[in-house]
Motif scaffolding. Structure first.
Motif, PDB file in Angstrom:
ATOM      1  N   VAL B 194     -60.473  -5.510  -9.600  1.00 41.89           N
ATOM      2  CA  VAL B 194     -59.746  -5.225 -10.829  1.00 41.89           C
ATOM      3  C   VAL B 194     -60.726  -5.297 -12.002  1.00 41.89           C
ATOM      4  CG1 VAL B 194     -57.875  -5.939 -12.349  1.00 41.89           C
ATOM      5  CG2 VAL B 194     -57.650  -6.263  -9.885  1.00 41.89           C
ATOM      6  N   GLY B 195     -60.834  -4.217 -12.748  1.00 41.26           N
ATOM      7  CA  GLY B 195     -61.734  -4.187 -13.892  1.00 41.26           C
ATOM      8  C   GLY B 195     -61.044  -3.556 -15.083  1.00 41.26           C
ATOM      9  N   THR B 196     -61.868  -3.031 -16.025  1.00 41.56           N
ATOM     10  CA  THR B 196     -61.295  -2.373 -17.200  1.00 41.56           C
ATOM     11  C   THR B 196     -61.572  -0.878 -17.177  1.00 41.56           C
ATOM     12  OG1 THR B 196     -63.352  -2.759 -18.380  1.00 41.56           O
ATOM     13  CG2 THR B 196     -61.621  -4.397 -18.675  1.00 41.56           C
ATOM     14  N   GLY B 197     -62.216  -0.394 -16.122  1.00 43.17           N
ATOM     15  CA  GLY B 197     -62.745   0.965 -16.082  1.00 43.17           C
ATOM     16  C   GLY B 197     -61.692   2.052 -16.042  1.00 43.17           C
ATOM     17  N   PRO B 198     -62.154   3.313 -16.064  1.00 37.39           N
ATOM     18  CA  PRO B 198     -61.247   4.463 -16.123  1.00 37.39           C
ATOM     19  C   PRO B 198     -60.436   4.683 -14.845  1.00 37.39           C
ATOM     20  CG  PRO B 198     -63.532   5.187 -15.978  1.00 37.39           C
ATOM     21  CD  PRO B 198     -63.568   3.721 -16.205  1.00 37.39           C
ATOM     22  N   PHE B 199     -60.845   4.075 -13.751  1.00 37.27           N
ATOM     23  CA  PHE B 199     -60.089   4.244 -12.516  1.00 37.27           C
ATOM     24  C   PHE B 199     -59.692   2.888 -11.929  1.00 37.27           C
ATOM     25  CE2 PHE B 199     -62.353   8.177 -13.057  1.00 37.27           C
ATOM     26  CZ  PHE B 199     -61.383   9.123 -12.742  1.00 37.27           C
ATOM     27  N   MET B 200     -58.505   2.888 -11.327  1.00 40.08           N
ATOM     28  CA  MET B 200     -57.979   1.638 -10.774  1.00 40.08           C
ATOM     29  C   MET B 200     -57.984   1.712  -9.254  1.00 40.08           C
ATOM     30  SD  MET B 200     -54.698   0.837 -13.104  1.00 40.08           S
ATOM     31  CE  MET B 200     -53.634   2.057 -12.411  1.00 40.08           C
ATOM     32  N   TRP B 219     -58.997   2.661 -22.364  1.00 39.69           N
ATOM     33  CA  TRP B 219     -59.188   2.544 -23.821  1.00 39.69           C
ATOM     34  C   TRP B 219     -59.818   3.765 -24.466  1.00 39.69           C
ATOM     35  CZ3 TRP B 219     -64.328   2.635 -25.268  1.00 39.69           C
ATOM     36  CH2 TRP B 219     -65.273   2.259 -24.284  1.00 39.69           C
ATOM     37  N   LYS B 220     -60.569   4.577 -23.688  1.00 36.55           N
ATOM     38  CA  LYS B 220     -61.143   5.782 -24.294  1.00 36.55           C
ATOM     39  C   LYS B 220     -60.064   6.845 -24.319  1.00 36.55           C
ATOM     40  CE  LYS B 220     -65.978   5.650 -23.071  1.00 36.55           C
ATOM     41  NZ  LYS B 220     -66.962   6.153 -22.128  1.00 36.55           N
ATOM     42  N   PRO B 221     -59.677   7.350 -25.508  1.00 39.97           N
ATOM     43  CA  PRO B 221     -58.581   8.318 -25.558  1.00 39.97           C
ATOM     44  C   PRO B 221     -58.943   9.601 -24.802  1.00 39.97           C
ATOM     45  CG  PRO B 221     -59.651   8.106 -27.699  1.00 39.97           C
ATOM     46  CD  PRO B 221     -60.207   7.032 -26.850  1.00 39.97           C
ATOM     47  N   GLY B 222     -57.949  10.132 -24.050  1.00 35.56           N
ATOM     48  CA  GLY B 222     -58.155  11.399 -23.351  1.00 35.56           C
ATOM     49  C   GLY B 222     -58.989  11.299 -22.093  1.00 35.56           C
TER      50      GLY B 222
END
Lengths: 324, 513, 304
Positions: B194-200, B219-222
């Motif tokens: 579990v991290g904060t990255g763009p993929f889970m 957090w990065k929009p789009g």
């Protein structure tokens, strides 16, 4: 003791012996799992600490007893390396392995039985010679070369089948069968040769038995003689080898699994052996031993189906030395 | 004639239409298309994602890791620092305290908010001596990590340390990536990261696939464009390439010249290359006869022909190197011992005794080739080499316990090689497997660690490389260079640093099925 | 079991060598050649089998290479046409084939013999005596089958060290269960036949019955299987050599040569296919010879 009881005892002894011998031998090999886990950035203290954590510094007997106790409770343990529960790992790979085995052996039977019958019926005929040389040619090509040739042909040139990968049966039955065809064919092309050759040889022998000659002199049609009278008694060696091949494939088809990126037992077991992940090795052995005993039991039953007189021999006159 | 001319005209017209079509397509293609799942064929099954528990973290693992978790900072193509979870990093006047402000409004996939507590908890766990973090030797200058406020942390160093940020944010190890403190506490991080990255993380079917899905709350929009990424371990490189050709994968990792050559000829494919630091080496046990004598080591180094190894065994997919800092680093003359049988024979004659050596190598085809090559080169100078193939664990055991003479080994690919060289060659280091002892080397290693001037430090590192070539505790088999092959449809990024291809911003230029 | 009166006159008049047929002699010539070259490998002006030509890896047949011809002192380097090309490391395939024949024939022939003798004996005993003997033998064989062969090979290499003899021993032991089961199945099949029963009535000893009555019925399925195991073993050794379990480098073997060519199968298929072809011809020859011998021994087949 009842026949069932005898079988159960046999099963228990085989599983116990196979698992304990494996445990002993894997333990004997240099470099335990701790070195594998510690990796090339390890220090000796690291290795010691990992060993302690995994309980590898306890005595062999103690560890084996521990494992047995866990198994008795239905717990196959957790991989040293990946921390994956062994039961889950095996269960995830089981469908792949079993499906591959069934598909491969079906193809092998379909190829070998007609070829074996015909070759045995007309030995040294033109077709027999062609079948003979092709089968040996196919056998001289190792599985990994055969698999690449099949991929090149069916996946890249013709584009009929996927080159790699596994699709679960539940997800998409058609895609599942498509993904299994090439791997199964690669195995079957090697496996059918021994089956065909022994059937041919036994067929030649059987066709010289007196009762066949008699049937022939009575003018029975050839197909009746071949399929009704000659085939059954000629199947002994074939069935035996078939059983051994099935057992073998349940233990995994390492090369084919590797080439086609299939998650089967073979890759799990070999990976575990090389990384000395003894808990995983033991889990696999447990499963493979049970499978072998079951398959060989079925083969033994098939002998009595092929020739009902054999069962009678079990406790009767063949133990004659004492009586005489 | 006329019909031919007509058909030619027709062809021209068709070509024009096609061209304009292509032009429209390319213009449109510049706009990232959302959706689609990227399939990435890796070389190995992943080892796990817990910085303490996971060992054997390979480069493909790092590629997956970098889309699930994030670091405090990254570098762009030009080596400029990019803020990620960290916004700014400031160094105190005595160069011993780094203050880092963190991004606000970020949360982990499990809903835990990202704050200074997550960073401090993670680093405290790594720094705690009892935890025996495997990379602890490379972060010794870091004394402690403290929380300043909810979104500021402070790293306290023992001495001024130039490669601090390089080490803190090196993508090739797990330590720089901040995991969810909740997942770590529940001991789930290793197999369900579990991290904060763009993929889970979604699921991991061992031996078959590792499935990630889009993080809707990224957090990065789009971003990200893709719906998901699936990693498939495909151990055989020939079929890995075949699966790229026949459509089961969109992108693969490769380290074989043969597949690269094919991809370059195929216009449907794109070949991405990343230069790496570190090196493929033979490690020599300088504590054990006959290799305790520098004459024998130097003779072997001159007998060895690195270029042949790179061409024949690696099919030129890795570079020829004289030092472990990567081909982009210029060190000038570092006294590399070039292939020279005559010199080698002279050295071995000076030693005067017959030499027989056992060479450990990995039990793969390439490993066997390395052993056979050394055997062949050594034979030319009258030295007998017996190659012995072994799996990884036993090789590690023999090397770590000093029961070897020569073994295939590797200098890992780190952004900064200082800490790893220190632990490999300092006489007091616990990881000095070649048993190499040299006061001069010790001095250089200590100096590079505390040097505050970048240019002077670089000169020191180059000097270390010269010493290695002088005393030969290792022989270079080749450098590191990484390759990813992808289909043309895979667009959006070519950021490929030290082996880590950034998959975060990719998108697929194809019609949804 | 075949009273002489049953031999038809036509077959009876043929000489033994005629009965064998020309395919027998063709096969025999091939095998004699292979064995002859394997034995006299050192006497031929071959390139040194471990000498690598950096400039020409995986070169096609007929390429000119630098070859080192072993002489009295230091090898003489000279230009030479490589008849069968070079492998991925630039070594002469012809030289490696001929030297590799030694290794591969030893593995291919000795291994099944070990399995056949020990496995055959155990299988016949199990099928003949049945009862407790059978239970024990079957159980032991099941254990060996379930036991991962790779662990056994690793253990043998670790304890006894690498080497051809140890590999042959280990592979031979691993083939025993299959032979045991084949022998047992065929013993079960023929033990109830009339001639065995009558032999027993006549008071023949167990050993007599096993050797005279049962063995002739069990031996052919075993030989047919053993001839197949030959190629299995040659290929298996190749796969094992990459795991560090085969014959130590630089000694060549056919199996390793075939396996090595996998990498360049599309660019230079000859690297794999030439050794595979040689192995194919060798294995085919053994099988043809076995088949012809069997026909010559059992001339009754000609009737069909």
């Amino acid at each position: 003791m009842s026949a069932l009881g005898k079988r159960a005892l046999h099963l228990f002894l085989v599983v116990f012996a196979a698992s304990s011998v494996t445990f002993l031998m894997v333990d004997l090999l240099p470099g335990d799992a701790a070195y594998q886990i510690a990796g090339d950035t390890a220090t000796l203290e690291d290795v010691q600490a990992i060993r302690e954590e995994l309980g590898l510094n306890r005595s062999l007997v103690l560890r084996y007893m521990n494992w047995l106790a866990d198994v008795a409770r239905g717990d196959l343990g957790v991989s040293y390396l990946t921390r994956e529960p062994v039961r889950e790992a095996i269960m995830a790979r089981l469908p792949v392995t079993i499906e591959l085995m069934i598909a491969a052996q079906l193809i092998a039977l379909v190829l070998s039985v007609p070829a074996g019958i015909y070759s045995g019926y007309r030995p040294r005929s033109c077709i027999d010679r062609i079948l003979g040389s092709t089968s040996f040619a196919v056998m001289s090509i190792p599985v990994f070369v055969m698999a690449l040739v099949l991929i090149y042909l069916f996946a890249l040139k013709l584009g009929w089948l996927p080159a790699t990968g596994y699709v679960p049966l539940s997800a998409d039955p058609v895609a599942n069968i498509r993904s299994m065809l090439l791997p199964a064919l690669s195995i079957a092309l090697v496996e059918w040769v021994p089956l065909m050759r022994v059937l041919r040889s036994d067929m030649i022998d059987t066709l010289h038995e007196d009762y066949i000659l008699m049937a022939r002199s009575k003018g029975l049609p050839t197909h009746t003689i071949l399929f009704r009278h000659a085939l059954r008694p000629s199947l002994f060696t074939l069935v035996t080898l078939f059983g051994i091949q099935v057992g073998h494939l349940i233990g995994g088809a390492l090369i084919v699994e590797t080439i086609f990126a299939l998650p089967g037992i073979g890759r799990l077991l070999i990976g575990a052996i090389f990384s000395r992940d003894i808990i995983v090795v033991q889990g696999c052995i447990l499963f493979i031993a049970v499978a072998y005993v079951a398959v060989n039991f079925l083969v033994d039953i098939s002998y009595t189906l092929l020739d009902p007189r054999i069962r009678r021999g079990g406790g009767g006159w063949l133990t004659a030395p004492h009586i005489r | 004639m006329t019909s031919l001319r007509n058909s030619r005209k027709g062809l021209w017209a068709a070509a024009c239409i096609l061209l304009s079509f292509v032009f429209i397509m390319t213009v449109r293609a510049a706009e990232p298309k959302p959706g689609g799942t990227l399939v990435f064929g890796t070389e190995n099954e992943f080892a796990g994602f817990d910085a303490l528990k996971t060992r054997g973290f390979a480069v493909c693992d790092a590629i997956a890791n970098a889309v699930i978790h994030e670091r405090l900072f990254e570098w762009d193509e030009n080596g400029e620092l990019l803020p990620v979870l960290g916004l700014s990093a400031a160094l105190s006047d005595d160069r011993k305290v780094w203050t880092i402000t963190l991004r606000k409004g970020v949360s982990f996939h499990d809903g835990t908010p990202f704050t200074a507590d997550a960073v401090v908890a993670h680093w405290a766990r790594l720094l705690k001596p009892e935890n025996r973090f495997s990379g602890r030797d490379t972060i010794t200058p870091i004394l402690s990590v403290e929380k300043v406020d909810a979104f500021t942390v402070r790293f306290v160093l023992a001495h001024p340390w130039l490669p601090f940020l390089e080490t803190l944010c090196d993508g090739r190890t797990l330590a720089p990536f901040i995991p969810s403190p909740k997942a770590v506490a529940e001991d789930k991080q290793s197999r369900a990261p579990v991290g904060t990255g763009p993929f889970m993380f979604k699921e991991w079917l061992s031996g078959d696939r590792f499935v990630l899905v889009r993080n809707p709350g990224y957090w990065k929009p789009g971003k990200p464009h893709l719906d998901g990424i699936v990693f498939k371990p495909m151990p055989d490189h020939q079929t890995r390439y075949a699966s790229l050709e026949s459509g089961q994968t969109d992108m693969i990792w490769t380290d074989r010249g043969g597949t690269i050559e094919k991809a370059e000829k195929d216009e449907r494919m794109v070949h991405y290359v990343s230069e790496g630091t570190g090196a493929e080496i033979f490690i020599l046990n300088t504590a054990k006869p006959p290799l305790d004598d520098p004459l024998v080591r130097r003779a072997l180094a001159h007998a060895w022909n690195q270029q042949v190894c790179v061409t024949l065994s690696y099919q030129d997919c890795i570079p020829f190197v004289e030092h472990p800092f990567g081909v982009d680093t210029r060190c000038g003359d570092v006294g590399y011992r070039a292939h020279d049988y005559e010199k080698a024979r002279e050295l071995i004659a000076a030693y005067g005794k017959p030499v027989e050596i056992e060479c450990l190598h990995s039990n793969t085809k390439r490993g066997r080739e390395q052993g056979e090559l050394l055997q062949q080169f050594a034979k030319q100078i009258g030295v007998t080499v017996n190659p012995v193939g072994m799996s990884f664990g036993p090789v590690v055991k023999k090397v770590v316990t000093g029961q070897y003479q020569v073994s295939t080994w590797r200098i890992p690919s780190y952004r900064d090689q200082g800490p790893s060289l220190y632990s490999a060659f300092h006489s007091k280091s616990r990881r000095n497997w070649s048993g190499y002892r040299s006061e001069e080397m010790d001095r250089l290693l200590v100096e590079q660690n505390t040097e505050t001037d970048q240019a002077r430090r670089n000169a020191l590192l180059c000097e270390i490389a010269s010493r290695i070539n002088e005393d030969v505790p290792l022989i270079y088999r080749g450098g590191r260079r990484f390759h990813v092959l992808a289909k043309q449809e895979v667009k959006g990024s070519s950021r490929f640093q030290n082996g880590i291809f950034a998959l975060s911003d990719l998108w697929l230029d194809r019609q949804p099925e | 079991m075949n009273p002489p009166s049953e031999i038809p006159p036509a077959a009876g008049r043929k000489s033994f060598s005629e009965a064998l047929g020309e395919s027998f002699w063709l096969s025999a010539i091939w095998l004699v050649c292979v064995i002859f070259f394997a034995v006299t490998a050192d006497l031929w002006p071959l390139a040194e089998y471990d000498h690598m030509n950096w400039e020409s890896p995986a070169a096609p047949p007929g390429t000119e290479i630098h070859a080192e011809i072993p002489g009295g002192g230091r090898p003489v380097e000279m230009k030479k046409v490589s008849l069968l090309g070079t492998d991925t490391m630039g070594r002469d395939i012809l030289a490696r084939l001929i030297f590799g024949a030694r290794t591969s024939l030893a593995i291919g022939l000795v291994t099944p013999c070990i399995g056949m003798v020990i496995g055959g004996l155990l299988g016949m005993m199990a099928g003949f005596y049945r009862g407790r003997t059978e239970a024990v033998i079957v159980a032991v064989m099941d254990v060996i089958l379930a036991f991962p062969g790779l662990v056994f090979l690793l253990a043998i290499t670790f304890i006894l060290g690498p080497g051809l003899d140890h590999i042959i021993l280990a592979l031979g032991l691993l083939t025993i269960p299959a032979f045991t089961r084949v022998a047992r199945a065929n013993t079960l099949r023929c033990a109830r036949l009339e001639f065995v029963q009558s032999a027993r009535m006549l008071g023949q000893s167990d050993i007599g019955i096993l050797v005279q009555e049962i063995l002739p019925n069990v031996i052919w399925p075993m030989i047919v299987y053993a001839l197949l195991v030959v190629s299995y073993m040659i290929v298996a050794e190749g796969a094992l050599s990459f795991l560090g379990l085969g014959v130590p480098a630089p000694t060549p073997s056919w199996g390793a040569m075939i396996a090595e060519g996998k990498e360049v199968l599309d660019k230079a298929p000859h690297v794999s296919l030439i050794p595979a072809m040689v192995m194919f011809l060798t294995v085919l020859s053994f099988n043809i010879m076995g088949d012809c011998l069997r026909r010559a021994v059992h001339p009754k087949e000609e009737q069909l």
